[in-house]
Design a protein around this motif. Sequence first.
Motif, PDB file in Angstrom:
ATOM      1  N   ARG A  61       0.832  -1.213   0.000  1.00  0.00           N
ATOM      2  CA  ARG A  61       0.000   0.000   0.000  1.00  0.00           C
ATOM      3  C   ARG A  61       0.859   1.252   0.000  1.00  0.00           C
ATOM      4  O   ARG A  61       0.566   2.209  -0.722  1.00  0.00           O
ATOM      5  N   GLU A  62       1.908   1.237   0.781  1.00  0.00           N
ATOM      6  CA  GLU A  62       2.817   2.385   0.792  1.00  0.00           C
ATOM      7  C   GLU A  62       3.521   2.534  -0.548  1.00  0.00           C
ATOM      8  O   GLU A  62       3.754   3.650  -1.022  1.00  0.00           O
ATOM      9  N   PHE A  63       3.857   1.417  -1.185  1.00  0.00           N
ATOM     10  CA  PHE A  63       4.494   1.471  -2.505  1.00  0.00           C
ATOM     11  C   PHE A  63       3.569   2.122  -3.523  1.00  0.00           C
ATOM     12  O   PHE A  63       3.993   2.973  -4.308  1.00  0.00           O
ATOM     13  N   VAL A  64       2.293   1.718  -3.522  1.00  0.00           N
ATOM     14  CA  VAL A  64       1.332   2.311  -4.461  1.00  0.00           C
ATOM     15  C   VAL A  64       1.154   3.796  -4.176  1.00  0.00           C
ATOM     16  O   VAL A  64       1.066   4.622  -5.097  1.00  0.00           O
ATOM     17  N   ARG A  65       1.132   4.157  -2.897  1.00  0.00           N
ATOM     18  CA  ARG A  65       0.928   5.558  -2.530  1.00  0.00           C
ATOM     19  C   ARG A  65       2.125   6.422  -2.925  1.00  0.00           C
ATOM     20  O   ARG A  65       1.946   7.551  -3.389  1.00  0.00           O
TER      21      ARG A  65
END
Length: 261
Positions: A72-76
């Motif tokens: 999720r942090e990667f996508v954000r």
Amino acid sequence: MKEQPAQARWEQATQRPLLALAVAFAVAYALPIVDGSAGHVLTAVCTAAEWVVWGSFAVDYLVRLALAPRRREFVRTHWTDLCAVVLPLLQPLRLLRLVATLTLVGRRARMASQIRLTTYVVGAVIGLLMFGSLAVLSVERDSPNGNIRTLGDALWWSFTTMTTVGYGDHAPTTGLGRMIAVGLMLSGIALLGVVTANIATWFIARFEKDDVEERRQTEAIALLTEEVRALRSEVTALRSPALAGCRCAHPCRPSGTAARS
């Protein structure tokens, strides 16, 4: 020695192949535009090469997403990569694939620690100038009211647009061409701001370095002065008992000094 994460190893291993694919994309994108008489076969081959490059960047994004410890942090934090991968599927325009590929290459280039900011800015200027010229030529060449007909006209227009000079001798007449112009103007202003900010930062760092050196020298002189004062105080303290015990009329001279008559 600590082993690198799988995502970092993947990015390091695929950096050069993806840059090579980006060069291939640039050639495939430029050939049909520069050669206005390109046949259907050459155009189809170049279009297929563009999609292959886009697919390679899409696979790279999916692999990095799978290897990321916090997805999720990667996508954000990599939302621009996601947009560059998804947008060509929604609207498969050649210009959109160009913007997507440039975005992805820029993201990967910024991850490389050995690429300095100056090199990146110079590369960005050259890339925007060339691809902006090709993009505007592809949409303005067949426009009935357009006056950008050759690659030379497109290069001149891109240069004057990026530097925000805008002589007006060449200007886009189509809606897509004007969107390209807006993108070039904003990019030129942004790059000029980056260059100006880095020059100012260099001067400030230089002045701060000189100030630090001057303060160091001043502190060293002040410390030396204090040591000299302390040494004088010690010498005076050592001479005081000897002078107090002397009862002669004339001033006492230091030992070892002979009086001359």
